[in-house]
Design a protein around this motif. Structure first.
Motif, mmCIF file in Angstrom:
data_model
loop_
_atom_site.group_PDB
_atom_site.id
_atom_site.type_symbol
_atom_site.label_atom_id
_atom_site.label_comp_id
_atom_site.label_asym_id
_atom_site.label_seq_id
_atom_site.Cartn_x
_atom_site.Cartn_y
_atom_site.Cartn_z
ATOM 1 N N VAL A 1 -4.373 14.966 -77.632
ATOM 2 C CA VAL A 1 -3.248 14.224 -78.209
ATOM 3 C C VAL A 1 -3.568 13.822 -79.645
ATOM 4 O O VAL A 1 -2.733 13.953 -80.542
ATOM 5 C CB VAL A 1 -2.925 12.973 -77.362
ATOM 6 C CG1 VAL A 1 -1.805 12.163 -78.022
ATOM 7 C CG2 VAL A 1 -2.527 13.365 -75.947
ATOM 8 N N PHE A 2 -4.791 13.348 -79.861
ATOM 9 C CA PHE A 2 -5.196 12.979 -81.223
ATOM 10 C C PHE A 2 -5.059 14.176 -82.157
ATOM 11 O O PHE A 2 -4.534 14.044 -83.273
ATOM 12 C CB PHE A 2 -6.643 12.490 -81.230
ATOM 13 C CG PHE A 2 -7.185 12.235 -82.612
ATOM 14 C CD1 PHE A 2 -7.157 10.978 -83.163
ATOM 15 C CD2 PHE A 2 -7.714 13.274 -83.380
ATOM 16 C CE1 PHE A 2 -7.634 10.745 -84.443
ATOM 17 C CE2 PHE A 2 -8.191 13.058 -84.657
ATOM 18 C CZ PHE A 2 -8.152 11.784 -85.191
ATOM 19 N N HIS A 3 -5.553 15.321 -81.731
ATOM 20 C CA HIS A 3 -5.544 16.488 -82.609
ATOM 21 C C HIS A 3 -4.118 16.894 -82.965
ATOM 22 O O HIS A 3 -3.855 17.291 -84.112
ATOM 23 C CB HIS A 3 -6.268 17.658 -81.946
ATOM 24 C CG HIS A 3 -6.427 18.842 -82.844
ATOM 25 N ND1 HIS A 3 -7.304 18.867 -83.910
ATOM 26 C CD2 HIS A 3 -5.795 20.045 -82.861
ATOM 27 C CE1 HIS A 3 -7.213 20.024 -84.535
ATOM 28 N NE2 HIS A 3 -6.305 20.761 -83.921
ATOM 29 N N ALA A 4 -3.203 16.785 -82.023
ATOM 30 C CA ALA A 4 -1.813 17.125 -82.306
ATOM 31 C C ALA A 4 -1.242 16.192 -83.376
ATOM 32 O O ALA A 4 -0.516 16.633 -84.283
ATOM 33 C CB ALA A 4 -0.986 17.031 -81.029
ATOM 34 N N ILE A 5 -1.590 14.913 -83.307
ATOM 35 C CA ILE A 5 -1.128 13.952 -84.310
ATOM 36 C C ILE A 5 -1.770 14.247 -85.657
ATOM 37 O O ILE A 5 -1.111 14.214 -86.707
ATOM 38 C CB ILE A 5 -1.447 12.518 -83.850
ATOM 39 C CG1 ILE A 5 -0.605 12.160 -82.630
ATOM 40 C CG2 ILE A 5 -1.222 11.505 -84.982
ATOM 41 C CD1 ILE A 5 -0.981 10.849 -81.981
ATOM 42 N N TRP A 6 -3.049 14.538 -85.633
ATOM 43 C CA TRP A 6 -3.775 14.863 -86.865
ATOM 44 C C TRP A 6 -3.179 16.095 -87.540
ATOM 45 O O TRP A 6 -2.970 16.110 -88.757
ATOM 46 C CB TRP A 6 -5.245 15.085 -86.521
ATOM 47 C CG TRP A 6 -6.130 15.560 -87.640
ATOM 48 C CD1 TRP A 6 -6.729 16.774 -87.738
ATOM 49 C CD2 TRP A 6 -6.538 14.817 -88.791
ATOM 50 N NE1 TRP A 6 -7.483 16.841 -88.883
ATOM 51 C CE2 TRP A 6 -7.387 15.648 -89.558
ATOM 52 C CE3 TRP A 6 -6.273 13.526 -89.246
ATOM 53 C CZ2 TRP A 6 -7.974 15.246 -90.748
ATOM 54 C CZ3 TRP A 6 -6.851 13.116 -90.439
ATOM 55 C CH2 TRP A 6 -7.687 13.967 -91.180
#
Length: 270
Positions: free
Chosen positions: A65-70
């Protein structure tokens, strides 16, 4: 989502949140910006729990999820009006191949296997491996500097010295106590400090680093500790770069390269 599954997800996220903060801080080079991305990840999951893929391991699901936001943010290399080392660091960052730093940090600092790096980044395993290899090559050639080591265990100090020298950096010296660290920094200003937390004679690596920075000015710092979660709470000033003991050679290489890239780090103030 049932109440039980929601509770399980909350527990899993809570257990992995300190390590998400560590990754985010290393990725952005700062505590404040890294913690903002970690908070945005939690907010996204709260608003849409389906983003958190229960079919993956808990840590992989959170980091995905973090990577998608990043990625959606454009992986910003911000121009904050920096000068000197910080400006040069941002210039180097802008030249790196896309996705390579992310893959390197996931694989080395967070110790995800390449297969899980691929799951987080939603690419093939082969592509994830290529990202890591490329990052090592690009960062190895990007920047070098003078590194000071604060470590009271002789074997560990020798190992760290060997690793950073093999990377092409120069070691200004090794200090075993807070007082020795202050003297060493006075004799030759380092570009980066690699420091243990607990030193000989029960003195503090954190105190030593804070005094050096207060006296000589900001510089990147990497702390090494057997209890990283104690410095990843998000409650007040904490380090941007942190390595867990026992460490691996690749973790040291990755953290040193990242820290020198950013050339300034938020240090823990006691």
């Amino acid at each position: 989502m049932t109440a039980q599954s929601s509770s399980d997800m909350t527990t899993a996220i809570g257990g992995n949140l300190p390590y998400l903060r560590r990754y985010a801080r290393a990725l952005t080079g700062r505590q404040d910006s890294g913690d903002r991305y970690a908070a945005a990840t939690l907010e996204a999951i709260l608003n849409d729990p389906e983003l958190y893929d229960a079919g993956l391991t808990a840590k992989v699901a959170l980091f995905r999820v973090f990577h998608a936001i990043w990625m959606s943010s454009g992986m910003p290399v911000e121009d904050g009006g920096e000068t000197g080392l910080a400006a040069r660091a941002q210039k180097h960052l802008s030249r790196l191949t896309e996705n390579t730093r992310e893959a390197l940090l996931l694989h080395t600092i967070e110790e995800f296997p390449i297969e899980e790096v691929a799951q987080i980044m939603q690419v093939s395993t082969e592509e994830a491996g290529q990202y890591v290899d490329t990052a090592f090559l690009e960062m190895r050639d990007a920047i070098s500097g003078k590194i000071m080591i604060i470590e009271d265990e002789a074997v560990i100090a020798m190992d760290l010295e060997s690793i950073v020298m093999d990377m092409g950096h120069r070691v200004t010296g090794v200090a075993r106590t807070e007082a020795a660290a202050l003297d060493l920094a006075s004799s030759e200003a380092p570009d980066l400090i690699l420091s243990d937390i607990q030193l000989a004679d029960d003195s503090s690596g954190i105190d030593a680093v804070n005094q050096i920075i207060a006296r000589d000015g900001d510089r990147p710092v990497i702390f090494i500790t057997a209890f990283p979660e104690r410095l990843l709470t998000g409650e007040g000033p904490e380090p941007a770069f942190l390595i867990s003991k026992p460490y691996t050679e690749n973790q040291v290489r990755s953290a040193v390269s990242q820290a020198l890239f950013f050339a300034s780090t938020e240090t823990l103030i006691r």
